[in-house]
Design a protein around this motif. Structure first.
Motif, mmCIF file in Angstrom:
data_model
loop_
_atom_site.group_PDB
_atom_site.id
_atom_site.type_symbol
_atom_site.label_atom_id
_atom_site.label_comp_id
_atom_site.label_asym_id
_atom_site.label_seq_id
_atom_site.Cartn_x
_atom_site.Cartn_y
_atom_site.Cartn_z
ATOM 1 N N ILE A 43 -7.403 1.762 4.792
ATOM 2 C CA ILE A 43 -6.202 1.959 5.609
ATOM 3 C C ILE A 43 -5.153 0.907 5.274
ATOM 4 C CG2 ILE A 43 -5.300 2.002 7.961
ATOM 5 C CD1 ILE A 43 -8.035 3.017 8.876
ATOM 6 N N LEU A 44 -5.599 -0.340 5.118
ATOM 7 C CA LEU A 44 -4.677 -1.409 4.727
ATOM 8 C C LEU A 44 -4.069 -1.132 3.359
ATOM 9 C CD1 LEU A 44 -6.794 -4.516 5.821
ATOM 10 C CD2 LEU A 44 -4.730 -3.666 6.941
ATOM 11 N N MET A 45 -4.902 -0.669 2.438
ATOM 12 C CA MET A 45 -4.434 -0.366 1.079
ATOM 13 C C MET A 45 -3.405 0.762 1.096
ATOM 14 S SD MET A 45 -6.847 0.587 -2.185
ATOM 15 C CE MET A 45 -7.886 -0.834 -1.832
ATOM 16 N N THR A 46 -3.665 1.771 1.931
ATOM 17 C CA THR A 46 -2.735 2.889 2.046
ATOM 18 C C THR A 46 -1.391 2.425 2.592
ATOM 19 O OG1 THR A 46 -4.575 4.423 2.416
ATOM 20 C CG2 THR A 46 -2.385 5.166 3.074
ATOM 21 N N SER A 47 -1.413 1.511 3.549
ATOM 22 C CA SER A 47 -0.177 0.957 4.098
ATOM 23 C C SER A 47 0.638 0.276 3.004
ATOM 24 C CB SER A 47 -0.497 -0.045 5.214
ATOM 25 O OG SER A 47 -1.265 0.553 6.238
ATOM 26 N N ALA A 48 -0.052 -0.463 2.141
ATOM 27 C CA ALA A 48 0.638 -1.134 1.036
ATOM 28 C C ALA A 48 1.191 -0.124 0.038
ATOM 29 C CB ALA A 48 -0.322 -2.095 0.344
ATOM 30 N N TYR A 49 0.427 0.929 -0.266
ATOM 31 C CA TYR A 49 0.905 1.964 -1.187
ATOM 32 C C TYR A 49 2.196 2.601 -0.674
ATOM 33 C CZ TYR A 49 -3.580 1.879 -3.694
ATOM 34 O OH TYR A 49 -4.668 1.509 -4.437
ATOM 35 N N ILE A 50 2.227 2.905 0.630
ATOM 36 C CA ILE A 50 3.417 3.526 1.207
ATOM 37 C C ILE A 50 4.603 2.565 1.151
ATOM 38 C CG2 ILE A 50 4.419 4.388 3.371
ATOM 39 C CD1 ILE A 50 1.662 5.539 4.034
ATOM 40 N N GLY A 51 4.343 1.292 1.449
ATOM 41 C CA GLY A 51 5.418 0.309 1.387
ATOM 42 C C GLY A 51 5.975 0.117 0.001
ATOM 43 N N ASN A 52 5.144 0.343 -1.023
ATOM 44 C CA ASN A 52 5.575 0.174 -2.413
ATOM 45 C C ASN A 52 5.932 1.505 -3.082
ATOM 46 O OD1 ASN A 52 5.086 -2.627 -2.254
ATOM 47 N ND2 ASN A 52 2.926 -2.336 -2.778
ATOM 48 N N ASN A 53 5.969 2.592 -2.283
ATOM 49 C CA ASN A 53 6.291 3.932 -2.801
ATOM 50 C C ASN A 53 5.337 4.366 -3.905
ATOM 51 O OD1 ASN A 53 8.594 4.336 -1.103
ATOM 52 N ND2 ASN A 53 9.783 2.986 -2.454
ATOM 53 N N GLU A 54 4.058 4.079 -3.711
ATOM 54 C CA GLU A 54 3.030 4.485 -4.656
ATOM 55 C C GLU A 54 2.244 5.664 -4.085
ATOM 56 O OE1 GLU A 54 0.581 1.214 -5.785
ATOM 57 O OE2 GLU A 54 2.262 -0.169 -6.026
ATOM 58 N N PRO A 55 1.618 6.469 -4.957
ATOM 59 C CA PRO A 55 0.816 7.600 -4.463
ATOM 60 C C PRO A 55 -0.365 7.117 -3.629
ATOM 61 C CG PRO A 55 0.499 7.271 -6.825
ATOM 62 C CD PRO A 55 1.649 6.403 -6.436
#
Length: 271
Positions: free
Chosen positions: A90-102
């Motif tokens: 979940i933490l990793m997904t939050s970072a992906y969204i913040g960095n506009n990554e899939p």
């Protein structure tokens, strides 16, 4: 006997943690971190608002991760171990969204657990949970209730207070250390915990206000719908209240982890 076994297990876990910490200690010293402690109270609302906005980007993914977190938590013995890995996802997904990554929908637990400090942290968390379960069992026995019997169902108010207390303790103890560990693979558990405690103490008033806001949006509705589900006699109304209660509970799990990431992203600067 269960308490003794739990203590012995935690002792073994601590030995493993100390060993890994020694390996990572020199590498950790080479990394400098700046901890921000000059936030105004307005950022508390931004942390909470941002948590919901991040969730809105991928609600299906986050709710799936929340359900898997609950499912993993109920696994015997190793539930906490795998639930910790799901929280990291979940933490990793939050970072992906913040960095506009899939983002993706896969849990990718093997990939997450291959990171040594995450693996060690998951083992450590399992030991802590085992100790807490033993303490809760002893508290229940002191009240004349056998935790393994059906009488536990009649212990709802006291058990609720104990579980809330245990949850508050874990939240204060771990703080933002899961995010620190996830995004800084060279850090050990103790280093991450120290950074987390320093950040929380330095921003205690702002973080406290942000937690109150989270409680207003999540815990109060959860409490109200739980009470409604307990008192209503109509099956349809009960089903609706129970469904909403489950959704809010899953949302609370997800939002709290996104909130932890937001605290880390704005409060800890690497390098």
């Amino acid at each position: 006997q269960q308490y003794v076994i739990s203590v012995l297990y935690l002792h073994w876990v601590l030995d493993c943690v100390i060993l890994v910490t020694k390996v990572n200690f020199r590498r950790g010293l080479m990394v400098k971190f700046q901890i921000k402690t000059e936030f105004n109270v307005g950022i508390a609302w931004l942390w909470v608002k941002s948590s919901f906005l991040v969730f809105r980007e991928k609600p299906i993914n986050f709710m799936y991760f929340g359900m898997m977190y609950v499912f993993m938590s109920f696994l015997p013995f190793l539930g906490s171990f795998f639930a910790t890995a799901v929280a990291m996802r979940i933490l990793m997904t939050s970072a992906y969204i913040g960095n506009n990554e899939p983002v993706g929908i896969k849990l990718s637990l093997p990939m997450i657990l291959r990171q040594k400090n995450i693996f060690t942290f998951a083992i450590f968390n399992t030991g802590v949970d085992l100790i807490l379960v033993s303490v809760i069992s002893e508290l229940m026995k002191s009240q004349g209730v056998d935790p393994s019997s059906a009488a536990m169902l009649e212990f709802t108010p006291q058990l609720a207070y104990i579980l809330i207390g245990a949850s508050i303790f874990k939240a204060l103890f771990y703080g933002i250390s899961p995010a620190i560990i996830l995004f800084n693979h060279e850090l050990g558990i103790w280093h991450a915990l120290r950074l987390s405690w320093t950040f929380i103490i330095g921003n205690i008033s702002v973080i406290f206000f942000a937690v109150l806001l989270l409680g207003a949006f999540l815990l109060i509705p959860l409490y109200l719908f739980t009470m409604l589900a307990l008192v209503v006699s109509n099956v349809v109304v009960f089903s609706i209240c129970f469904f909403i209660m489950i959704i809010i509970a899953l949302l609370a799990i997800v939002i709290s982890n996104i909130f932890v990431y937001n605290l880390y992203a704005t409060g800890i600067v690497r390098g």
